[in-house]
Every structure is written in structure tokens, then in C-alpha cells.
Design a protein around this motif. Structure first.
Motif, PDB file in Angstrom:
ATOM      1  N   LYS A 215       1.989   0.248  -0.403  1.00  0.00           N
ATOM      2  CA  LYS A 215       2.044  -0.287   0.961  1.00  0.00           C
ATOM      3  C   LYS A 215       3.489  -0.409   1.434  1.00  0.00           C
ATOM      4  O   LYS A 215       3.724  -0.680   2.605  1.00  0.00           O
ATOM      5  CB  LYS A 215       1.321  -1.632   1.041  1.00  0.00           C
ATOM      6  N   LEU A 216       4.445  -0.240   0.520  1.00  0.00           N
ATOM      7  CA  LEU A 216       5.842  -0.111   0.914  1.00  0.00           C
ATOM      8  C   LEU A 216       6.195   1.372   0.814  1.00  0.00           C
ATOM      9  O   LEU A 216       5.306   2.211   0.695  1.00  0.00           O
ATOM     10  CB  LEU A 216       6.742  -0.981   0.041  1.00  0.00           C
TER      11      LEU A 216
ATOM     12  N   GLN B 294      -1.138  -7.313  -5.322  1.00  0.00           N
ATOM     13  CA  GLN B 294       0.239  -7.166  -4.828  1.00  0.00           C
ATOM     14  C   GLN B 294       1.067  -6.289  -5.761  1.00  0.00           C
ATOM     15  O   GLN B 294       1.872  -5.473  -5.311  1.00  0.00           O
ATOM     16  CB  GLN B 294       0.886  -8.536  -4.671  1.00  0.00           C
TER      17      GLN B 294
ATOM     18  N   TYR C 299      -0.170  -2.586  -5.211  1.00  0.00           N
ATOM     19  CA  TYR C 299       0.261  -1.962  -3.952  1.00  0.00           C
ATOM     20  C   TYR C 299       1.772  -2.082  -3.745  1.00  0.00           C
ATOM     21  O   TYR C 299       2.281  -1.750  -2.696  1.00  0.00           O
ATOM     22  CB  TYR C 299      -0.532  -2.547  -2.776  1.00  0.00           C
TER      23      TYR C 299
ATOM     24  N   THR D 210       3.745  -4.539  -3.275  1.00  0.00           N
ATOM     25  CA  THR D 210       4.324  -5.480  -2.329  1.00  0.00           C
ATOM     26  C   THR D 210       5.051  -6.624  -3.050  1.00  0.00           C
ATOM     27  O   THR D 210       5.630  -7.492  -2.411  1.00  0.00           O
ATOM     28  CB  THR D 210       3.251  -6.050  -1.382  1.00  0.00           C
ATOM     29  N   THR D 211       4.989  -6.618  -4.375  1.00  0.00           N
ATOM     30  CA  THR D 211       5.843  -7.499  -5.155  1.00  0.00           C
ATOM     31  C   THR D 211       6.433  -6.647  -6.271  1.00  0.00           C
ATOM     32  O   THR D 211       5.844  -5.634  -6.657  1.00  0.00           O
ATOM     33  CB  THR D 211       5.056  -8.704  -5.746  1.00  0.00           C
TER      34      THR D 211
END
Ligand SMILES: [Zn+2]
Ligand SMILES: [Zn+2]
Length: 469
Positions: A359-360, A456, A459, A461-462
């Protein structure tokens, strides 16, 4: 919920029948494989209740939280109360279900197709996870390495100290690691309906308890913060630090030039390892901006975006590593030409395949093959390449470069870590402030929010997620 621990004496066992104990005693110890002979008998038995995330079946929703009952502890078994565990990306498909991405996941060992007739992991109730940090609650009578009350790392890889590879100094390849298929696992607990509960790789982690054998535990005599310990003792931190400083492979030399391809928690740990080893140039390469920024905070001297550099990436690394001069008569090295002398003295590759659509910022190749090929080609002639990732497909390299280019490739299973030697060293690096675990643990979730943390991590995002129990 009853968290009370019930210690049952040997007399109780005799009175209540040895059946349960015998089942526990078979455990790993009677497996007809490399795992050893039958136990002498149980010494400590618990019927402890604990919460565990159980994965079974296919697809999303395959992992759910249950309360289960611990089986008797016997032989070389060690029962550990979990303090913290890292939610490892390579285990994400097993936890979250099949990925949405085309091509499927990279083949982690536990996902390999079983031999015909063997039981299937998906049909079993399995606690996923790659180990973690905790306190020993019970040990079998044959255990020597740890005692009740010890703080331990349940390592992602074992070290028996006695197998062919361990005896030759390569505990990163301890052959107990070969016995983690579905048929090698033994139940460690029972669900309320009697379904036996197994653990991924004999260690699990996504539960309030981890039950393993002493090959997988490393005592760590420390009072450090559990979250930071959960980070430094995770499979990714251990592999990242080891890939830079374990002398099983190619330890980074002071004042050398290092490139780290892929800056997830493993690559960022390698960046820190390179800094600790005294590298003067540390080039961090990752498509995700926040990861490049974090790399610069924990020790990288330059950060490159492969989506910006594209075909120029290798040449850019050569340019950045032309030190101290390009004058060949004066100790220099050439950044161009048929056989350029510049390049990273050590390249640590930690990119790997996307198992979920990021997602990044996505990298230039979701299979992870291009970063691996680039990692080889940005290595200086005479340098060392350590690969650590799970990519998907086959690597293609110029044959003459591969044959006579002078690059030494090290397949970095666990980064070459020798657990009993290296994990306590890494904990010491944390205690002395040399390894920054806090910056790496970008998300901390309690056990009941494990799935949220895993999504997270999956995807991206962390950077990483630590579950506390
Ligand atoms: Zn892992
Ligand atoms: Zn071994």
C-alpha cells in the motif's frame, strides 16, 4: 479465563494414569527422524490454559483466537510464556490466508508441497509465528540449556550443537531445521473440542505460550524492555545483524563500503550491523520513502530509490564507492570500464518477493528477482554478496561475471547466525545502545489485535509489528 498454572506431581501422574504423560513424552523425541530417542519420562507437567491464534483451512479468516490447554511437558521440551514476538512478513500468507497478488507467495519452507500421503499443514490446527521472547515456565527432565524462570529467545532457527553442520561451525544450517514439515510436528496443546494444536516450525509465537525443545531456545540474561527484546531477538533482526557481523559468512570490515538492498526490518538491521562493524559507506536501497528515511536515521550514509535510479542503480553504487580515488596508481579503483573496480565491498540483499500488494511505494519487480540480480552486479570484484530474501523465480546473471567476476556469494540462511553465540551478542548490542530496536518496532499490538498488526506488516504500512502477550 483461568490463567492459574497447575503443577502436577509424578505421583499425581501415576494416580491419574500415564496415558497423557506418555503422549507428551513422545513429542519430538520419538519422531523417527533426526530428532532423537524417546524421553526418560516427564518431570514437570502443566495443564495450563492459554490463548493462541490458531490457523487452519484456506483463505482469509483462517486464523482465529482460542483458549487451549497445554499438554504435558517432557524430554527436551521447554514451555515459554510469551512476552513479545515479531510479526514476520514471510509468515504473513499463512496467517492472513492466500494473498491477493498474482503469482502467489514466495515458497517459505512451511508452505512447500508435502510428500504424497503426508498430512497437510492446512488441515491441522497450527499456531503460526517465528518464535519470540519470553520466560521459561516448565522444562522437561532432559533440558540443560535453560531453567524455569530464565528469560529466553525462542529462536527462528535451532542450534543442536551435535549435528554435522553444527559440528562444522555452521549452526545457521543446523539440521534440526530440516524437520519442520507437517509430519514432523507434534501437538503441544488441545482445543476445547479435543483438536490437537501444533506449532509452526516447533516454535509458534502467536500465543501466550511457546513450546519448543531446547535446540530452539537461547537464554538471554537481560532486563531489557520486552518490546525491544522482541525486536532484537526476532528472526529478521537476528538475520539482518548476522548478515553484517556473523563470522560464519563475510563480516563487514571497518571502513568498507556496504550496500543494503531492501530496507525492511532485516535490511535495516543489516544497516545497523554495518554501522556497528565500522563501515564508512552504507548505501540503503528501498522504494519506500519512510524506510529510506529510517535507514538514514539508523546508520546509512546514503539512500537510493530504485524507482528513481532504475537502470542507473548499479552505476550509482559504483560512483558512491569510488574511494579514496579513481587513480589506479594511487590506491584507487575505477567506477567504469569493462571490469570496474568500484562497487560495494559487501552487499546484503534483503528485498524479496511481494506476497501482498504494497500500500506504500511498490518496487520495480514484485518477484524480488531484479533486486537480487542488481545486488550481485553492484558488488565489487572481489567483494561479498549475502542474500537473505525469499524471491520468486530464477536468477539470471552474466555468465562471465558469475564465473570469474570475483564475487563471493553467501546464501544467508538466518544471516549466518549461530544462535547460542550470536543472539546474546545482539542483546548486548541493544543494552549498550548500539542496536536501535525502538526505531524498528514501528507498531506494537497486544495479542487480541494481532491480525491488525499483521495486516499492516503485510501491506508494508509499518516497518515491522511486535505483538505483546
Ligand atoms: Zn521470520
Ligand atoms: Zn545442529
Amino acid at each position: 479465563m483461568n490463567r492459574k498454572k497447575n503443577i502436577i506431581t509424578r505421583r499425581d501422574l501415576l494416580e491419574k494414569g500415564m496415558a497423557a504423560a506418555t503422549i507428551g513424552a513422545t513429542g519430538l523425541l520419538s519422531a523417527p527422524s533426526v530428532l532423537g530417542k524417546a524421553a526418560q519420562g516427564p518431570a514437570v507437567v502443566t495443564r495450563r490454559r492459554f490463548r493462541a491464534w490458531i490457523s487452519r483451512g484456506n483463505g482469509q479468516g483462517r486464523t482465529t483466537l482460542h483458549e487451549v490447554t497445554l499438554r504435558p511437558i517432557a524430554g527436551r521440551q521447554v514451555a515459554v510464556r510469551t512476552e513479545a514476538t515479531n510479526l514476520c512478513y514471510s509468515n504473513a500468507t499463512a496467517v492472513l490466508g492466500q494473498p491477493a497478488i498474482a503469482g502467489g507467495p514466495a515458497p517459505a519452507p512451511s508452505a512447500l508441497a508435502p510428500p504424497q500421503g503426508a498430512r497437510r499443514m492446512n488441515d491441522m490446527a497450527v499456531i503460526q509465528g517465528h518464535g519470540g521472547v519470553g520466560i521459561v515456565e516448565a522444562v522437561g527432565p532432559e533440558v540443560r540449556r535453560v531453567r524455569v524462570g530464565d528469560r529466553v529467545c525462542v529462536s527462528g532457527t535451532p542450534q543442536c550443537g551435535a549435528c554435522y553442520r553444527c559440528l562444522r561451525g555452521r549452526s545457521d544450517m543446523c539440521q534440526f531445521l530440516s524437520a519442520i514439515g507437517a509430519d514432523d510436528l507434534n501437538p503441544i496443546a488441545d482445543m476445547n473440542d479435543g483438536t490437537p494444536v501444533f506449532e509452526n516450525s516447533h516454535i509458534g509465537g502467536l500465543a501466550e505460550m511457546m513450546v519448543t525443545t531446547e535446540e530452539w531456545v537461547v537464554p538471554i540474561f537481560t532486563t531489557a524492555n520486552p518490546v525491544e527484546l522482541g525486536m532484537v531477538c526476532s528472526c529478521v533482526s537476528v538475520a539482518g545483524l548476522a548478515s553484517a557481523i556473523s563470522d560464519n559468512l563475510a563480516p563487514v570490515e571497518p571502513s568498507s563500503a556496504v550496500a543494503v538492498v531492501g530496507c525492511g526490518p532485516l535490511g535495516l538491521s543489516a544497516v545497523q550491523g554495518a554501522r556497528i562493524a565500522g563501515a564508512s559507506t552504507i548505501i540503503a536501497i528501498d522504494p519506500i520513502r519512510v524506510r529510506r528515511e529510517l535507514a538514514l536515521r539508523v546508520g546509512a550514509t546514503q539512500a537510493l530509490d530504485p524507482n528513481v535510479e532504475r537502470d542507473n542503480l548499479i552505476q550509482k553504487v559504483r560512483t558512491l564507492t569510488t574511494w579514496p580515488t579513481d587513480r589506479l596508481w594511487s590506491g584507487g579503483r575505477n567506477p567504469a570500464g569493462r571490469r570496474p573496480g568500484a562497487g560495494a565491498d559487501f552487499v546484503i540483499e534483503a528485498a524479496g518477493a511481494d506476497m501482498f500488494p504494497p500500500k506504500l511505494e511498490a518496487g520495480p519487480d514484485p518477484s524480488g528477482i531484479l533486486p537480487m540480480q542488481q545486488a550481485y552486479q553492484m558488488c565489487a570484484l572481489g567483494g561479498h554478496l549475502i542474500t537473505t530474501s525469499l524471491a520468486r523465480g530464477n536468477v539470471t546473471l552474466p555468465a562471465s561475471l558469475f564465473s570469474i567476476g570475483g564475487v563471493t556469494h553467501h546464501g544467508g540462511q538466518a544471516g549466518g547466525a549461530n544462535p547460542m553465540r550470536d543472539i546474546p551478542r545482539f542483546v548486548r548490542l541493544l543494552e549498550t545502545g548500539q542496536y536501535d530496536a525502538k526505531a524498528m518496532a514501528t507498531l506494537v499490538v497486544p495479542i487480541d489485535r494481532m491480525l491488525e498488526g499483521y495486516e499492516q506488516a503485510a501491506y508494508r504500512t509499518t516497518v515491522t509489528a511486535i505483538m505483546t502477550a
